[in-house]
Design a protein around this motif. Structure first.
Motif, mmCIF file in Angstrom:
data_model
loop_
_atom_site.group_PDB
_atom_site.id
_atom_site.type_symbol
_atom_site.label_atom_id
_atom_site.label_comp_id
_atom_site.label_asym_id
_atom_site.label_seq_id
_atom_site.Cartn_x
_atom_site.Cartn_y
_atom_site.Cartn_z
ATOM 1 N N ILE A 18 22.810 -6.768 37.154
ATOM 2 C CA ILE A 18 22.161 -8.077 37.213
ATOM 3 C C ILE A 18 20.739 -8.022 36.665
ATOM 4 O O ILE A 18 20.057 -9.046 36.640
ATOM 5 N N CYS A 19 20.301 -6.840 36.235
ATOM 6 C CA CYS A 19 18.947 -6.708 35.684
ATOM 7 C C CYS A 19 18.866 -5.383 34.938
ATOM 8 O O CYS A 19 19.785 -4.559 34.984
ATOM 9 N N LYS A 20 17.752 -5.172 34.244
ATOM 10 C CA LYS A 20 17.522 -3.875 33.612
ATOM 11 C C LYS A 20 17.254 -2.835 34.691
ATOM 12 O O LYS A 20 16.809 -3.153 35.788
ATOM 13 N N LEU A 159 29.606 -3.571 40.299
ATOM 14 C CA LEU A 159 28.350 -4.295 40.148
ATOM 15 C C LEU A 159 27.175 -3.402 40.502
ATOM 16 O O LEU A 159 27.147 -2.790 41.575
ATOM 17 N N ALA A 160 26.213 -3.323 39.598
ATOM 18 C CA ALA A 160 24.988 -2.553 39.838
ATOM 19 C C ALA A 160 23.832 -3.526 40.033
ATOM 20 O O ALA A 160 23.581 -4.381 39.185
ATOM 21 N N ILE A 161 23.162 -3.412 41.163
ATOM 22 C CA ILE A 161 22.001 -4.257 41.439
ATOM 23 C C ILE A 161 20.781 -3.356 41.583
ATOM 24 O O ILE A 161 20.897 -2.207 42.003
ATOM 25 N N GLY A 162 19.613 -3.870 41.216
ATOM 26 C CA GLY A 162 18.443 -3.004 41.217
ATOM 27 C C GLY A 162 17.179 -3.683 41.674
ATOM 28 O O GLY A 162 17.045 -4.912 41.630
ATOM 29 N N ALA A 163 16.237 -2.864 42.100
ATOM 30 C CA ALA A 163 14.938 -3.360 42.534
ATOM 31 C C ALA A 163 14.197 -4.023 41.383
ATOM 32 O O ALA A 163 13.280 -4.824 41.605
ATOM 33 N N GLY A 164 14.600 -3.726 40.150
ATOM 34 C CA GLY A 164 13.970 -4.349 38.992
ATOM 35 C C GLY A 164 14.298 -5.816 38.838
ATOM 36 O O GLY A 164 13.741 -6.489 37.952
ATOM 37 N N TYR A 165 15.200 -6.355 39.668
ATOM 38 C CA TYR A 165 15.561 -7.774 39.558
ATOM 39 C C TYR A 165 14.378 -8.692 39.845
ATOM 40 O O TYR A 165 14.254 -9.762 39.277
ATOM 41 N N GLY A 166 13.513 -8.282 40.739
ATOM 42 C CA GLY A 166 12.390 -9.127 41.156
ATOM 43 C C GLY A 166 12.036 -8.786 42.581
ATOM 44 O O GLY A 166 12.224 -7.656 43.032
ATOM 45 N N ASN A 167 11.518 -9.776 43.320
ATOM 46 C CA ASN A 167 11.181 -9.469 44.707
ATOM 47 C C ASN A 167 12.445 -9.368 45.551
ATOM 48 O O ASN A 167 13.536 -9.796 45.149
ATOM 49 N N LEU A 168 12.293 -8.822 46.740
ATOM 50 C CA LEU A 168 13.433 -8.531 47.599
ATOM 51 C C LEU A 168 14.224 -9.779 47.963
ATOM 52 O O LEU A 168 15.455 -9.783 47.934
ATOM 53 N N GLU A 169 13.535 -10.863 48.297
ATOM 54 C CA GLU A 169 14.224 -12.089 48.693
ATOM 55 C C GLU A 169 15.032 -12.676 47.538
ATOM 56 O O GLU A 169 16.130 -13.195 47.736
ATOM 57 N N ALA A 170 14.485 -12.581 46.330
ATOM 58 C CA ALA A 170 15.210 -13.078 45.156
ATOM 59 C C ALA A 170 16.494 -12.274 44.945
ATOM 60 O O ALA A 170 17.551 -12.840 44.628
ATOM 61 N N LEU A 171 16.421 -10.963 45.120
ATOM 62 C CA LEU A 171 17.602 -10.123 44.964
ATOM 63 C C LEU A 171 18.653 -10.453 46.022
ATOM 64 O O LEU A 171 19.848 -10.572 45.725
ATOM 65 N N GLY A 296 33.303 -2.823 43.929
ATOM 66 C CA GLY A 296 32.255 -2.076 44.609
ATOM 67 C C GLY A 296 30.886 -2.477 44.083
ATOM 68 O O GLY A 296 30.761 -2.981 42.958
ATOM 69 N N ILE A 297 29.866 -2.278 44.909
ATOM 70 C CA ILE A 297 28.493 -2.649 44.547
ATOM 71 C C ILE A 297 27.586 -1.455 44.796
ATOM 72 O O ILE A 297 27.605 -0.853 45.874
ATOM 73 N N ALA A 298 26.802 -1.121 43.795
ATOM 74 C CA ALA A 298 25.852 -0.009 43.892
ATOM 75 C C ALA A 298 24.436 -0.547 43.747
ATOM 76 O O ALA A 298 24.172 -1.456 42.964
ATOM 77 N N LEU A 299 23.530 0.031 44.506
ATOM 78 C CA LEU A 299 22.133 -0.390 44.518
ATOM 79 C C LEU A 299 21.270 0.696 43.892
ATOM 80 O O LEU A 299 21.428 1.878 44.204
ATOM 81 N N ASN A 300 20.374 0.302 42.998
ATOM 82 C CA ASN A 300 19.341 1.208 42.507
ATOM 83 C C ASN A 300 18.031 0.782 43.163
ATOM 84 O O ASN A 300 17.466 -0.257 42.817
ATOM 85 N N SER A 301 17.587 1.553 44.144
ATOM 86 C CA SER A 301 16.396 1.161 44.913
ATOM 87 C C SER A 301 15.094 1.455 44.185
ATOM 88 O O SER A 301 14.017 1.122 44.678
#
Length: 334
Positions: A18-20, A159-171, A296-301
């Motif tokens: 969902i983001c770089k 699905l890969a989601i990352g802290a680079g998406y924006g602030n925590l609430e937006a993610l 499955g969903i993976a998080l890049n913190s």
């Protein structure tokens, strides 16, 4: 949920972010490492495995492929692995200005992958990879209409989601939105012929009686008045919408959609903010031709410039907000 359970059964899967810096390459490497008994075919809808991020300029992980893997390479990747590959031929989508090759790794390689830009050619590449001996195919993809990831040919999404998406609430809001989309059921009332016909149809259609009829309207955006007039003449007609449903379009057609059966091509066609999405799902009977096949969903913190302590807090907060997801962190896979 361990990655091994995610990959227990699929033929073609796409890893989408969902983001770089969402951690797609790390996740792709881990999936292949976790499943050494299958020969993988690998491609990208763009380019993956390059040395440096084009935006943030930090180093990126290389794609690690075992011997026997088949993949799609460009000239740079071919030159980097000279002597380590068997060239099987040109890949679908190769042309004079951008040549693509179908190659097989003779020894384990750290490389880059690529592929053509159109869904049709990406499907052809999957067929070529299978013909070359791939038992499973992994695609570095994206959630857009030009990617095979939203095609009926793909039977699993990671699905890969990352802290680079924006602030925590937006993610967290975006992840909730995606989970709502994942919950939209696949249509079961259509014959195979009807479903195939609608998937290929590029215009809005109305179901009048037992027949689907094209309206000639390619998008509801800018055509709200015309669609309203057509539907008012058929107040009980179900509507098939092949394109995007946006906040603006929904605001103009909300009363028309309320209480009506709607069929969409794929859940990602719904581009609504979370409040409007919840309103649509509560007020209408929505089904999809192609379900959101997220396995499955993976998080890049981690994100560029983020301290380790902040990454740990970020990971803990996301996991506590979605306890049922069993999120893995790609940083824990390295």
């Amino acid at each position: 949920m361990p990655v091994k359970e995610w990959i227990s059964s699929f033929q073609i899967a796409a890893i989408v972010g969902i983001c770089k810096n969402a951690g797609k390459t790390t996740l792709l490497n881990h999936i292949i490492k976790s499943d050494p008994h299958h020969r993988y075919g690998v491609m990208s809808t763009g380019i993956d495995g390059e040395d440096t991020d084009t935006v943030f300029k930090h180093s990126k992980p290389k794609l690690i492929l075992p011997a026997g893997s088949v993949y799609i390479s460009d000239k740079i990747g071919l030159d980097e692995q000279s002597g380590n590959l068997e060239i099987l031929g040109y890949a679908p989508g190769s042309h004079a200005n951008r040549k693509l090759w179908l190659v097989k790794a003779i020894i384990p390689v750290q490389t880059r992958i690529t592929g053509p830009s159109s869904v049709k050619l990406q499907v052809s590449c999957c067929k070529a990879l299978k013909k070359a001996g791939a038992e499973r195919i992994l695609i570095d993809g994206s959630l857009d209409r030009k990617s095979i990831a939203l095609s009926s040919k793909v039977d699993a999404l990671f699905l890969a989601i990352g802290a680079g998406y924006g602030n925590l609430e937006a993610l967290k809001t975006e992840l909730r939105r995606i989970l709502f989309l994942k919950g939209i059921p696949q249509s079961t009332d259509l014959s195979h012929y009807q479903q195939s016909r609608l998937i290929e149809l590029d215009s809005v259609a109305l179901k009048i009686g037992n027949r689907w009829r094209s309206t000639g309207i390619s998008s509801i955006i800018g055509s709200e008045a015309a669609l309203r007039k057509l539907v008012q003449d058929s107040p009980k007609a179900a509507i098939y919408i092949p394109g995007a449903i946006t906040d603006n379009g929904y605001s103009k057609l909300q009363s028309l959609f309320n209480g009506r059966s709607l069929i969409i091509r794929h859940p990602e066609n719904i581009k609504l903010s979370l409040p409007k999405l919840e309103s649509l799902l509560n007020a209408s009977d929505i089904q999809t031709l192609i379900p959101h096949r997220i396995k499955g969903i993976a998080l890049n913190s981690w994100a560029p410039g983020m301290h380790q302590k902040d990454a740990e807090l970020f990971r803990a907060e996301v996991r506590s907000s979605f306890p049922g997801l069993n999120l893995i962190d790609t940083m824990e896979l390295i």
